[in-house]
Design a protein around this motif. Structure first.
Motif, PDB file in Angstrom:
ATOM      1  N   LEU A 110       0.826  -1.208   0.000  1.00 15.99           N
ATOM      2  CA  LEU A 110       0.000   0.000   0.000  1.00 15.99           C
ATOM      3  C   LEU A 110       0.857   1.254   0.000  1.00 15.99           C
ATOM      4  O   LEU A 110       0.548   2.242  -0.658  1.00 15.99           O
ATOM      5  CB  LEU A 110      -0.936  -0.005   1.214  1.00 15.99           C
ATOM      6  CG  LEU A 110      -2.131  -0.952   1.122  1.00 15.99           C
ATOM      7  CD1 LEU A 110      -2.895  -0.968   2.431  1.00 15.99           C
ATOM      8  CD2 LEU A 110      -3.058  -0.519  -0.015  1.00 15.99           C
ATOM      9  N   ALA A 111       1.981   1.221   0.754  1.00 18.87           N
ATOM     10  CA  ALA A 111       2.863   2.393   0.831  1.00 18.87           C
ATOM     11  C   ALA A 111       3.406   2.736  -0.550  1.00 18.87           C
ATOM     12  O   ALA A 111       3.500   3.903  -0.915  1.00 18.87           O
ATOM     13  CB  ALA A 111       3.996   2.127   1.821  1.00 18.87           C
ATOM     14  N   VAL A 112       3.737   1.700  -1.297  1.00 18.39           N
ATOM     15  CA  VAL A 112       4.245   1.931  -2.650  1.00 18.39           C
ATOM     16  C   VAL A 112       3.127   2.485  -3.540  1.00 18.39           C
ATOM     17  O   VAL A 112       3.315   3.444  -4.297  1.00 18.39           O
ATOM     18  CB  VAL A 112       4.814   0.619  -3.245  1.00 18.39           C
ATOM     19  CG1 VAL A 112       5.186   0.825  -4.712  1.00 18.39           C
ATOM     20  CG2 VAL A 112       6.028   0.172  -2.434  1.00 18.39           C
ATOM     21  N   VAL A 113       1.946   1.884  -3.410  1.00 15.10           N
ATOM     22  CA  VAL A 113       0.809   2.296  -4.242  1.00 15.10           C
ATOM     23  C   VAL A 113       0.381   3.724  -3.926  1.00 15.10           C
ATOM     24  O   VAL A 113       0.135   4.535  -4.816  1.00 15.10           O
ATOM     25  CB  VAL A 113      -0.381   1.329  -4.047  1.00 15.10           C
ATOM     26  CG1 VAL A 113      -1.627   1.859  -4.753  1.00 15.10           C
ATOM     27  CG2 VAL A 113      -0.017  -0.052  -4.563  1.00 15.10           C
ATOM     28  N   LEU A 114       0.299   4.048  -2.623  1.00  8.59           N
ATOM     29  CA  LEU A 114      -0.226   5.352  -2.212  1.00  8.59           C
ATOM     30  C   LEU A 114       0.786   6.475  -2.407  1.00  8.59           C
ATOM     31  O   LEU A 114       0.459   7.645  -2.269  1.00  8.59           O
ATOM     32  CB  LEU A 114      -0.655   5.318  -0.749  1.00  8.59           C
ATOM     33  CG  LEU A 114      -1.886   4.451  -0.424  1.00  8.59           C
ATOM     34  CD1 LEU A 114      -2.083   4.353   1.073  1.00  8.59           C
ATOM     35  CD2 LEU A 114      -3.125   5.015  -1.094  1.00  8.59           C
ATOM     36  N   GLY A 115       2.057   6.119  -2.677  1.00  8.07           N
ATOM     37  CA  GLY A 115       3.061   7.151  -2.884  1.00  8.07           C
ATOM     38  C   GLY A 115       3.765   7.475  -1.590  1.00  8.07           C
ATOM     39  O   GLY A 115       3.307   7.126  -0.494  1.00  8.07           O
ATOM     40  N   SER A 116       4.915   8.198  -1.715  1.00  6.07           N
ATOM     41  CA  SER A 116       5.730   8.459  -0.535  1.00  6.07           C
ATOM     42  C   SER A 116       5.136   9.594   0.282  1.00  6.07           C
ATOM     43  O   SER A 116       4.234  10.287  -0.164  1.00  6.07           O
ATOM     44  CB  SER A 116       7.156   8.797  -0.977  1.00  6.07           C
ATOM     45  OG  SER A 116       7.109   9.934  -1.806  1.00  6.07           O
ATOM     46  N   GLY A 117       5.692   9.758   1.483  1.00  5.20           N
ATOM     47  CA  GLY A 117       5.209  10.808   2.377  1.00  5.20           C
ATOM     48  C   GLY A 117       4.580  10.224   3.608  1.00  5.20           C
ATOM     49  O   GLY A 117       4.054   9.102   3.581  1.00  5.20           O
ATOM     50  N   GLY A 118       4.655  10.988   4.691  1.00  7.15           N
ATOM     51  CA  GLY A 118       4.180  10.507   5.985  1.00  7.15           C
ATOM     52  C   GLY A 118       2.709  10.151   5.989  1.00  7.15           C
ATOM     53  O   GLY A 118       2.307   9.093   6.452  1.00  7.15           O
ATOM     54  N   ARG A 119       1.876  11.055   5.429  1.00  7.45           N
ATOM     55  CA  ARG A 119       0.431  10.868   5.447  1.00  7.45           C
ATOM     56  C   ARG A 119       0.030   9.549   4.771  1.00  7.45           C
ATOM     57  O   ARG A 119      -0.697   8.747   5.328  1.00  7.45           O
ATOM     58  CB  ARG A 119      -0.169  12.054   4.698  1.00  7.45           C
ATOM     59  CG  ARG A 119      -1.546  12.541   4.984  1.00  7.45           C
ATOM     60  CD  ARG A 119      -1.983  12.784   6.374  1.00  7.45           C
ATOM     61  NE  ARG A 119      -1.470  13.952   7.082  1.00  7.45           N
ATOM     62  CZ  ARG A 119      -1.893  15.199   6.921  1.00  7.45           C
ATOM     63  NH1 ARG A 119      -2.780  15.473   6.014  1.00  7.45           N
ATOM     64  NH2 ARG A 119      -1.416  16.153   7.658  1.00  7.45           N
ATOM     65  N   SER A 120       0.613   9.324   3.559  1.00  6.80           N
ATOM     66  CA  SER A 120       0.203   8.108   2.850  1.00  6.80           C
ATOM     67  C   SER A 120       0.733   6.866   3.543  1.00  6.80           C
ATOM     68  O   SER A 120       0.076   5.815   3.547  1.00  6.80           O
ATOM     69  CB  SER A 120       0.638   8.144   1.388  1.00  6.80           C
ATOM     70  OG  SER A 120       1.918   8.674   1.266  1.00  6.80           O
ATOM     71  N   ALA A 121       1.915   6.972   4.177  1.00  3.68           N
ATOM     72  CA  ALA A 121       2.431   5.823   4.920  1.00  3.68           C
ATOM     73  C   ALA A 121       1.501   5.504   6.090  1.00  3.68           C
ATOM     74  O   ALA A 121       1.232   4.343   6.394  1.00  3.68           O
ATOM     75  CB  ALA A 121       3.830   6.103   5.439  1.00  3.68           C
ATOM     76  N   ALA A 122       0.984   6.561   6.744  1.00  8.55           N
ATOM     77  CA  ALA A 122       0.058   6.349   7.858  1.00  8.55           C
ATOM     78  C   ALA A 122      -1.190   5.626   7.367  1.00  8.55           C
ATOM     79  O   ALA A 122      -1.672   4.687   8.011  1.00  8.55           O
ATOM     80  CB  ALA A 122      -0.315   7.676   8.504  1.00  8.55           C
ATOM     81  N   PHE A 123      -1.695   6.043   6.208  1.00  9.22           N
ATOM     82  CA  PHE A 123      -2.874   5.370   5.652  1.00  9.22           C
ATOM     83  C   PHE A 123      -2.562   3.925   5.305  1.00  9.22           C
ATOM     84  O   PHE A 123      -3.376   3.024   5.521  1.00  9.22           O
ATOM     85  CB  PHE A 123      -3.402   6.124   4.431  1.00  9.22           C
ATOM     86  CG  PHE A 123      -4.392   7.183   4.800  1.00  9.22           C
ATOM     87  CD1 PHE A 123      -5.740   6.853   4.970  1.00  9.22           C
ATOM     88  CD2 PHE A 123      -3.999   8.492   5.028  1.00  9.22           C
ATOM     89  CE1 PHE A 123      -6.652   7.819   5.341  1.00  9.22           C
ATOM     90  CE2 PHE A 123      -4.906   9.464   5.404  1.00  9.22           C
ATOM     91  CZ  PHE A 123      -6.241   9.127   5.561  1.00  9.22           C
ATOM     92  N   ALA A 124      -1.338   3.699   4.770  1.00  4.18           N
ATOM     93  CA  ALA A 124      -0.956   2.338   4.401  1.00  4.18           C
ATOM     94  C   ALA A 124      -0.972   1.426   5.624  1.00  4.18           C
ATOM     95  O   ALA A 124      -1.556   0.336   5.607  1.00  4.18           O
ATOM     96  CB  ALA A 124       0.426   2.344   3.768  1.00  4.18           C
TER      97      ALA A 124
END
Lengths: 234, 606
Positions: free
Chosen positions: B124-138
């Motif tokens: 998911l982290a790769v799919v959602l793109g880099s950055g703190g917010r997207s990592a949190a969602f992942a």
């Protein structure tokens, strides 16, 4: 006034190959405005019949009338009240939408079952078993049912409290002209509140009739065995 | 606060203060220093000016670790929020959806829960793109299945309770059912799980950032600092150690908070063995109880109980719920659990215990025969084969047909009456001098009840064991016992023979209790006799006779002085200032025969 009628009611529990018939073709009529006691040992299907009458269990065959307006008072007042809901909220939830003065209606119902208006703000855990059962009765009556089914409502209560709840049920039934199916395994209790009695064994009604007739001159051997095993003082 | 007295409570409080301090003050106190570059001090080791050294741009590592607290903890909390929200939605929906939709949803959750969470998070982290917010969602989305499964299980257990059925009968709608009845009743375990989950999210987040999939420079969190520090771990180990320690401490803090929440909500208290019981093979009486008191803090449910049971005697202990009868039985068996405190003396020979619900007192995972034989292998050191043989013999003794077959069955395969027989057979494996039976027939049908009472009588006659039968039902006690002890509010108020109980007891309470039992000959046109008022609770201080406020015979003295227990000449006795002397006649006057006085405690209640 509504009579409660069971016509050829069959209830099957479980699914597929493991399904079992718990109630096998029950025909029973509770005449309007009267109380019929339903007795039998545990597992004979009497509670399942009650649940079927309020739609908690689907019918495999047969018909139950009326289809709505039936309320059930459960056996255990400790599990039948939401522990997070105040007494007032629990009763109010059952009051029909069309009633304007809901708070007044809750007060009236609590008064009807002998509770103080202050009880409305309390949680079930602050009440005794007998008081909780009164709340459960008030909640069932709040929905203004034509028919009430009481499923072993005193079997988890102490004898001294049982007397109060039975007296209350009798008075309310007479006052409001309720049609009632009163389920219990205790014959003395059933005899006390019922006009008629039906005996159930292994999913079938084996005997029914006016309470005095059935209990003084039982015709079915199972009814006789049930009467013989009632513990007596002295 | 009670919680602050236990070590876990203190640790939880310290953890909470520590977390709040770091999150609130970290960026304020160290924020500036954390980004101040110092070209004169690039990649330095530990020094007085820089306790944890500096990084490649000369920024103080310690300051960066402290300042990163807010983002690290904040992102972990965001991930947890996503997990909880998604989990609640997926997990609670099946409880209110139709059967088909619920089945599909449950199947989906079961499928996803089988994948490792971190793997999903990475993808998911790769799919959602880099950055703190997207990592949190992942990370949050990856934890949704586990949360959904927990919610589902909890909601299903609540949905099976009577109050939900009652609400359904009343026609309560699905949404209201979910928000008013189901969710509030599963909140506590979910909060515990969310707190523990936050700790996990923190670690997962550090891992993602460490791998370069989380927070990106120039932003920074502990994972990223760990990554930077690790590159130079041989030059300056402190730069890698500092963020590592921060992650461990914060993770620990979340876990301690979660543990504490579990303790508070779940009542997970440590259980120790009860004291106050001496088992000795006495030649005289089967049971001697002297001045038994059981207290739970300020509440004293058993307030000084004394009685003896002769060998082979069958004694009933009756009372209403809250009278202390069951606690007396538990104390006799040595089964009162802390925080209960037992004082007084109890002398009993070998004791067998029969409980109310044989389903919960038999181990569902063991065959009946194995459980019964266990008594003999552990206590009498019999070989396994001999013990098994004796178990089958005992099952036959309690009139179980085909005892060998039943011994090979599991408890759930037996009916309630059969299970109770098996419990009695277990008690008879040794040579008990006393059988304590606590409401042994309450969960059974009348027809079976009679058989079990007959069996207890037979067991006591053939083995010579005495029986102490605890029951709320006078008729049950009268059927089995020759002597009855009546308990009220923690004391024995009357000790009488069964004949005497039937003929007319001396204590007004015993009489009132007797009158309130509907029997097959009661006049149906009259309301049942009831006892007005209620029993004082164990925590209430009682001066005088505990029954006085409800007693028709009470006077001034009854309210001020506790009547002593006075033994009668022909055995037995009563604790009452005004016992009823005459024998025979009805137990008490029926309510309608008395003046309808408001003060009349036997009045018709409504």
């Amino acid at each position: 006034m509504t009579a409660l009628e069971f016509h050829g009611v069959r209830v099957r529990l479980g699914r597929g190959r493991r399904a079992v018939d718990v109630v096998h073709g029950v025909d029973l009529t509770v005449p309007a405005g009267t109380v019929t006691g339903l007795v039998g040992t545990s597992g004979c299907g009497k509670s399942t019949l009650a649940r079927a009458a309020v739609g908690l269990v689907p019918l495999a065959a047969g018909r139950i009338a009326p289809a709505g307006g039936v309320q059930l008072v459960f056996q255990d007042p400790y599990s039948s009240l939401d522990p997070r809901m105040t007494i007032g909220a629990a009763v109010a939830e059952a009051v029909p939408r069309r009633v304007r003065d809901r708070a007044g209606e809750v007060r009236r119902l609590l008064d009807l079952v002998g509770l103080e208006p202050e009880h409305a703000g309390r949680l079930p855990r602050h009440l005794s078993g007998g008081q909780r059962q009164r709340v459960a009765i008030a909640r069932a009556l709040a929905a203004r049912p034509g028919v009430v089914i009481a499923d072993e409502i005193t079997s988890s209560l102490d004898v001294s409290v049982q007397g109060m709840v039975l007296n209350l049920i009798r008075e309310l039934q007479r006052e409001l002209g309720l049609t009632m199916l009163f389920i219990s395994h205790n014959l003395a209790v059933v005899r006390y509140v019922s006009d008629r009695v039906a005996v159930m064994d292994a999913g079938r009604i084996v005997e029914s009739g006016p309470v005095d007739d059935v209990l003084s001159a039982p015709r079915n051997p199972y009814t006789r065995a049930l009467l013989d095993s009632v513990p007596k003082l002295g | 606060m009670r919680g602050l007295k236990n070590p876990l409570g203190i640790a939880a409080l310290v953890s909470l203060v520590f977390l709040l301090f770091m999150v609130v003050l970290g960026p304020i106190l160290w924020g500036e220093e954390a980004v101040r570059t110092d070209t004169m001090a690039l990649t330095q080791g530990v020094s007085a000016a820089h306790p944890m050294g500096t990084d490649g741009l000369g920024r103080d590592v310690l300051a960066r670790v402290m300042a990163a607290s807010r983002s690290s903890v904040g992102l972990a909390l965001l991930a947890t929020a996503v997990a909880v929200a998604g989990g609640l939605l997926l997990g609670a929906l099946p409880a209110v959806l139709g059967r088909r939709a619920a089945g599909l949803l449950n199947g989906f959750v079961s499928l996803v829960v089988a994948f490792p969470g971190l793997l999903i998070a990475l993808v998911l982290a790769v799919v959602l793109g880099s950055g703190g917010r997207s990592a949190a969602f992942a990370i949050g989305l990856a934890s949704v299945p586990a949360f959904a499964r927990l919610t589902q299980t909890l909601a299903a257990s609540v949905a099976g309770r009577d109050f939900v059925a009652a609400a359904r009968v009343l026609g309560v709608g699905r949404a209201r059912m979910l928000f008013r009845h189901i969710l509030p009743n599963i909140g506590e375990p979910l909060i515990v799980q969310a707190t523990l989950g936050a700790g996990g999210a923190l670690l997962a987040f550090a891992a993602l950032s460490f791998l370069g999939l989380g927070v990106q420079a120039p932003d920074y969190d502990w994972g990223l600092l760990l990554n930077e520090g690790l590159n130079r771990v041989y030059v300056n180990p402190a730069a890698a150690l500092a963020p590592g320690i921060a992650v461990v401490l914060a993770g620990l803090a979340f876990n301690i908070l979660g543990e504490y929440a579990a303790q508070v909500f779940g009542g997970r208290d440590t259980i120790a063995r009860a004291e106050g019981r001496s088992a000795r093979p006495v030649p005289g009486d089967a049971l001697i109880v002297r001045d038994l008191r059981v207290s739970f803090g300020p509440a004293v449910p058993v307030k000084g109980v004394s009685f003896t049971v002769a060998p082979g005697e069958r004694v009933g202990l009756v009372g209403e719920s809250g009278s202390g009868k069951s606690l007396t039985a538990l104390a006799v068996a040595g089964l009162v659990e802390p925080p209960g405190v037992v004082t007084g003396t109890i002398e009993a020979g070998e004791t067998a215990m029969v409980f109310q619900d044989p389903m919960t007192s038999l181990n569902p995972a063991l065959r009946v025969g194995t459980q019964i034989a266990e008594v003999a292998t552990t206590h009498q050191r019999l070989s396994r084969r001999d013990a098994a043989r004796r178990a089958v013999a005992r099952l036959a003794d309690v009139h179980i047909g085909a005892p060998a077959r039943v011994a090979g069955q599991y408890p759930h395969e037996l009916s309630g009456g059969m299970r109770q027989r098996a419990m009695i057979a277990m008690g008879l494996m040794g040579a008990p001098r006393l059988i304590v039976a606590d409401e042994p027939t309450t969960a059974l049908d009348v027809t079976v009840q009679k058989q079990i009472l007959d069996l207890l009588r037979e067991a006591s006659t053939t083995s010579g064991a005495a029986v102490l039968l605890i029951s709320h039902d006078l008729a049950v006690v009268a059927q089995l016992c020759s002597r009855v002890l009546v308990m009220y509010a923690g004391v024995i108020v009357e000790d009488l023979t069964t004949e005497r109980l039937v003929a007319g007891p001396a204590h007004p309470y015993t009489r009132a209790l007797l009158a309130s039992v509907p029997d097959m000959s009661a006049d149906r046109s009259l309301p049942l006799a009831t006892i007005h008022g209620r029993m004082p609770s164990p925590a209430e201080p009682v001066t005088g006779c505990p029954f006085a406020p409800r007693c028709p015979r009470a006077d001034e003295r009854c309210l001020t002085a506790m009547p002593p227990f006075t033994s009668a000449s022909g055995g037995g006795g009563v604790a009452c200032w005004h016992p009823v002397r005459e024998t025979g006649g009805g137990p008490v006057t029926r309510p309608d025969e008395e003046a309808p006085d408001e003060e009349d405690p036997m009045r018709r209640t409504r």
